[in-house]
Design a protein around this motif. Structure first.
Motif, PDB file in Angstrom:
ATOM      1  N   TRP A 370       0.726  -1.107   0.098  1.00 57.23           N
ATOM      2  CA  TRP A 370       0.017  -0.125   0.039  1.00 57.23           C
ATOM      3  C   TRP A 370       1.063   1.138   0.087  1.00 57.23           C
ATOM      4  N   LYS A 371       0.437   2.258  -0.574  1.00 59.21           N
ATOM      5  CA  LYS A 371       1.230   3.561  -0.831  1.00 59.21           C
ATOM      6  C   LYS A 371       0.024   4.526  -0.360  1.00 59.21           C
ATOM      7  N   LYS A 420       0.332   0.526  -8.259  1.00 61.10           N
ATOM      8  CA  LYS A 420      -1.153  -0.071  -7.622  1.00 61.10           C
ATOM      9  C   LYS A 420      -1.389   0.292  -6.139  1.00 61.10           C
ATOM     10  N   ASN A 421      -2.523   0.287  -5.705  1.00 59.43           N
ATOM     11  CA  ASN A 421      -2.883   0.435  -4.207  1.00 59.43           C
ATOM     12  C   ASN A 421      -2.416   1.919  -3.443  1.00 59.43           C
ATOM     13  N   ILE A 422      -2.867   2.916  -4.298  1.00 60.18           N
ATOM     14  CA  ILE A 422      -2.502   4.210  -3.511  1.00 60.18           C
ATOM     15  C   ILE A 422      -3.850   4.627  -3.006  1.00 60.18           C
ATOM     16  N   ASP A 446      -7.939   9.369 -17.647  1.00 59.26           N
ATOM     17  CA  ASP A 446      -6.813   8.680 -17.876  1.00 59.26           C
ATOM     18  C   ASP A 446      -6.035   8.425 -16.618  1.00 59.26           C
ATOM     19  N   PHE A 447      -6.749   7.878 -15.683  1.00 61.21           N
ATOM     20  CA  PHE A 447      -6.217   7.322 -14.318  1.00 61.21           C
ATOM     21  C   PHE A 447      -6.852   5.999 -14.044  1.00 61.21           C
ATOM     22  N   LYS A 448      -6.056   5.445 -12.975  1.00 63.08           N
ATOM     23  CA  LYS A 448      -6.647   4.202 -12.359  1.00 63.08           C
ATOM     24  C   LYS A 448      -7.565   4.782 -11.107  1.00 63.08           C
ATOM     25  N   GLN A 528      -9.444  -4.003  -1.138  1.00 57.07           N
ATOM     26  CA  GLN A 528      -8.732  -5.329  -1.309  1.00 57.07           C
ATOM     27  C   GLN A 528      -7.594  -4.946  -2.231  1.00 57.07           C
ATOM     28  N   PRO A 529      -6.520  -5.280  -1.931  1.00 53.06           N
ATOM     29  CA  PRO A 529      -5.250  -4.944  -2.733  1.00 53.06           C
ATOM     30  C   PRO A 529      -5.126  -5.446  -4.010  1.00 53.06           C
ATOM     31  N   GLU A 530      -4.992  -4.539  -5.041  1.00 55.58           N
ATOM     32  CA  GLU A 530      -4.948  -5.161  -6.295  1.00 55.58           C
ATOM     33  C   GLU A 530      -3.814  -5.972  -6.467  1.00 55.58           C
ATOM     34  N   SER A 531      -3.941  -7.112  -7.035  1.00 58.40           N
ATOM     35  CA  SER A 531      -2.709  -7.965  -7.330  1.00 58.40           C
ATOM     36  C   SER A 531      -2.210  -7.829  -8.738  1.00 58.40           C
ATOM     37  N   ASP A 532      -1.075  -8.582  -8.989  1.00 53.86           N
ATOM     38  CA  ASP A 532      -0.433  -8.362 -10.116  1.00 53.86           C
ATOM     39  C   ASP A 532      -0.983  -9.127 -11.407  1.00 53.86           C
TER      40      ASP A 532
END
Length: 532
Positions: A370-371, A420-422, A446-448, A528-532
Motif C-alpha cells: 500500500w502507498k 497499484k494500491n494508492i 486517464d487514471f486508475k 482489497q489490494p490489487e494483485s499483479d
C-alpha cells in the motif's frame, strides 16, 4: 484492532510512571556506572531543577530510527535514555543538543539503529547548563518501531486542532479527542495539517446559541493573530497546555505536515495582507510563513534535512505493507486564482515541479503493498478562497484546468507505470468524506480508480458539506455533514472525527474507518489490494 505486544506499556503503568517522574521520585542527580539516572531521592530543591512543562513526543518513525522532542524551561542539555524493556535494563543513553533561547528551549534528538518490531521505552531529562549536575526529573514516553516481517499495521490520522476560537475548555474535558485516539494505541498518527490556528485568537468565553457559555483557557500569545516569532511559538505552547495532548504525544508517534492555519487562512507565497486590519506589524505572508515554519520545526518531532532545512515533504517506510508520502501543498504553490489556466505554469502550481518529480520517483521505487499519500487538502472537493478564487486543486466541473493539470499529470503517470494500491488521506474540511474516484464518471479519465478519505476536525468548528468537482469523477460514499447543516458547530456537538487504517498482515486488506470524539465508528470500508 491490532493485538497488543507483550511488552506494551499499559495505560496504568504509563500513567503511574508519568506521575512518579513528574513528581520528582526519579531524581537524576546521581548517575550509575552505566551513566543512567538512578532513583536516589530529592537532593536538590525542586525549584532549582530544570522543568519539562510540556512533556515529550516522538515522531518520524521509519525503519530503525525516530526523533524525540521535548522543551525545557531554561538553558539545558537534552539527554535521552531508552530501552526495549520498561525497567530500562541495559538502557542506552544519548547526550543531545542544548535547548537555548534561539529554539525557545526546545530540543530534538535523533535515535538511530533501533531494533525493529520492538516497543521502545524512553525518558527525557535535561541538565542545567548554568548549574552542572543539576538535572530535571525524567519524563517517559514510548513508541513501537516498524517490523521487517509480518505484523498488522494500525494507525490513525486527522487534522485541524483548536480552530475557530474553540480552545481548551476544562469543563468539557479539554481537547479530549486525543485521549480517544490514544486509547486505541495506534502505531503512529498522521497529522494532515493545521496543527495550530495562528490566525484564530482564543477568547475567554464564547456565547453559544442556547445561551450557555463555552469557557476557554487563554494566554497572551493566543489573544491575537500571530505576527511575531514568539506569538507563533505560543500557538504550539497553547495546545500543549492540554493534558490529553501531552499524554497522547508521550505514547503515539507523530508524522506531521502543515497547511494554511499554521500561518494564516488560505495564504500563499508572495501574498500581501493589505486588506486584513488584524495584521498591524506584518503584512507579508512570506515573513509570516517563515516565522510560522520556524516555530513548526521547533515544536514538532520532525526530521531535519541538512540539504534542505525547511523541507516538509518526505516519505516513510513501515515494513513491506506500507509506504507513506507526506506532501507540502502550501510552500510551493502559486497564488490562489480562478484556477482556470489552460497550460501548466508557475501560477498554476500546487505541489510544484520539484515535489511532483520527487513523488513520482518515490512511488515508482516503492515495493510496499500500500502507498498512502498524506495530503494537506482534498482533490475533488471544492474549497473556495473568496468569491472567485480557489484554495485547492478543484475549480468546478469540467475538464482539467489550472492546478488540476498537475494532479492530472500525476494520476496519468501512476496509470502508465502500473503503480497499484494508492490511497489518499487528508483533512482540512472539518467533516468526514469517503470518495471513490471513478474514471468512468470523470471528465479527465486517464487514471486508475482510487480512494480518498478526509477526516476531521480534531478540535474546532464543524462545517460542511462542500460541493464536489466532477473533473476526476469522485463518488461520495459517505459524508458526516448533512446538507443544510449549521456551520461552525462547537465541539460539544460531538462532530469531531479522526480516521483509522488497519492493514492485515495475512490478507493485506486495508480497513479504513471514521471514528468520532466519543470513540464511535460512524463508517468503515474494507479495501482489497490489487494483485499483479
Amino acid at each position: 484492532m491490532q493485538s497488543k505486544p507483550s511488552q506494551q506499556l499499559t495505560r496504568r503503568q504509563f500513567l503511574l510512571n508519568t506521575a512518579l517522574t513528574a513528581g520528582g521520585i526519579v531524581a537524576a542527580n546521581t548517575l550509575s556506572k552505566s551513566g543512567l539516572a538512578q532513583a536516589s531521592g530529592i537532593v536538590t530543591s525542586e525549584k532549582m531543577r530544570p522543568q519539562i512543562p510540556y512533556g515529550v513526543a516522538s515522531g518520524d518513525i521509519s525503519g530503525n530510527s525516530a526523533v524525540i522532542w521535548s522543551k525545557c524551561d531554561r538553558p539545558a542539555r537534552m539527554i535521552v535514555e531508552y530501552s526495549t524493556n520498561e525497567s530500562f535494563r541495559n538502557a542506552q543513553r544519548i547526550v543531545g543538543s542544548a535547548a537555548l533561547e534561539n529554539t525557545d528551549y526546545t530540543a530534538q534528538l535523533y535515535l538511530a539503529d533501533l531494533p525493529t518490531n520492538q516497543q521502545i521505552f524512553y525518558r527525557v531529562l535535561f541538565e542545567d547548563l548554568a548549574y552542572p549536575n543539576t538535572y530535571s526529573a525524567a519524563v517517559p514516553g514510548t513508541f513501537r518501531t516498524p517490523t521487517t516481517g509480518n505484523r498488522d499495521i494500525f494507525f490513525a490520522w486527522s487534522g485541524c486542532s483548536v480552530g475557530q476560537g474553540w480552545g481548551i475548555n476544562p469543563d468539557w474535558g479539554g481537547i479530549k479527542i486525543y485521549e480517544t485516539i490514544r486509547k486505541l494505541n495506534p502505531d503512529f498518527f498522521i497529522h494532515c495539517g493545521d496543527n495550530v490556528y495562528s490566525d484564530n485568537p482564543i477568547l475567554s468565553e464564547v456565547k453559544l446559541d442556547n445561551g450557555k457559555i463555552w469557557k476557554n483557557i487563554t494566554t497572551a500569545e493566543k489573544s491575537k493573530v500571530a505576527e511575531t516569532l514568539a506569538e507563533f511559538r505560543g500557538n504550539y505552547v497553547y495546545n500543549l497546555l492540554d493534558e490529553n495532548v501531552r499524554r497522547f504525544n508521550a505514547q503515539v508517534p507523530l508524522l506531521v505536515q502543515w497547511d494554511d492555519h499554521e500561518t494564516r487562512n488560505n495564504w500563499y507565497p508572495g501574498q500581501m495582507l493589505n486588506e486584513d486590519d488584524r495584521y498591524q506589524l506584518v503584512k507579508s505572508c512570506n515573513l509570516l510563513s517563515a516565522r510560522a515554519k520556524r516555530a513548526f520545526f521547533e515544536y514538532m518531532p520532525i526530521r531535519f534535512d541538512p540539504n534542505d532545512p525547511e523541507r516538509i515533504y518526505r516519505s516513510f517506510n513501515y515494513g513491506s505493507h506500507l509506504d507513506i508520502f507526506m506532501l507540502d501543498e502550501r510552500s510551493y504553490r502559486g497564488p490562489n486564482t480562478a484556477n482556470r489556466q489552460q497550460v501548466a505554469s508557475a501560477e498554476a502550481a500546487f505541489l510544484g515541479s520539484t515535489q511532483v518529480r520527487w513523488l513520482k520517483n518515490q512511488l515508482l521505487a516503492s515495493k510496499a503493498t500500500w502507498k498512502v499519500i498524506a495530503s494537506d487538502m482534498p482533490i475533488g472537493i471544492i474549497v473556495r478562497d473568496g468569491k472567485t478564487a480557489f484554495e485547492n486543486f478543484a475549480n468546478g466541473d469540467g475538464p482539467a484546468l489550472g492546478r488540476e493539470l498537475e494532479i492530472a499529470d500525476l494520476l496519468r503517470f501512476i496509470k502508465q507505470n502500473h503503480i497499484k494500491n494508492i490511497v489518499w488521506l487528508t483533512s482540512d474540511l472539518h467533516y468526514c468524506v469517503a470518495s471513490y474516484y471513478d474514471p468512468s464518471k470523470a471528465q479527465f479519465a486517464d487514471f486508475k480508480p482510487f480512494w480518498e478519505f478526509a477526516a476531521g476536525p480534531l478540535h474546532g468548528g464543524t462545517y460542511g458539506p462542500q460541493p464536489i468537482d466532477n473533473t476526476f469523477g469522485p463518488q461520495v460514499k459517505y459524508e458526516s455533514a448533512p446538507a443544510g447543516m449549521k456551520q461552525n458547530l462547537p465541539p460539544l456537538e460531538g462532530l469531531l472525527f479522526f480516521g483509522t487504517v488497519k492493514i492485515d498482515s495475512g490478507t493485506q486488506r486495508m480497513t479504513v474507518a471514521f471514528i468520532d470524539v466519543e470513540g464511535k465508528t460512524v463508517y468503515r470500508v474494507e479495501l482489497q489490494p490489487e494483485s499483479d
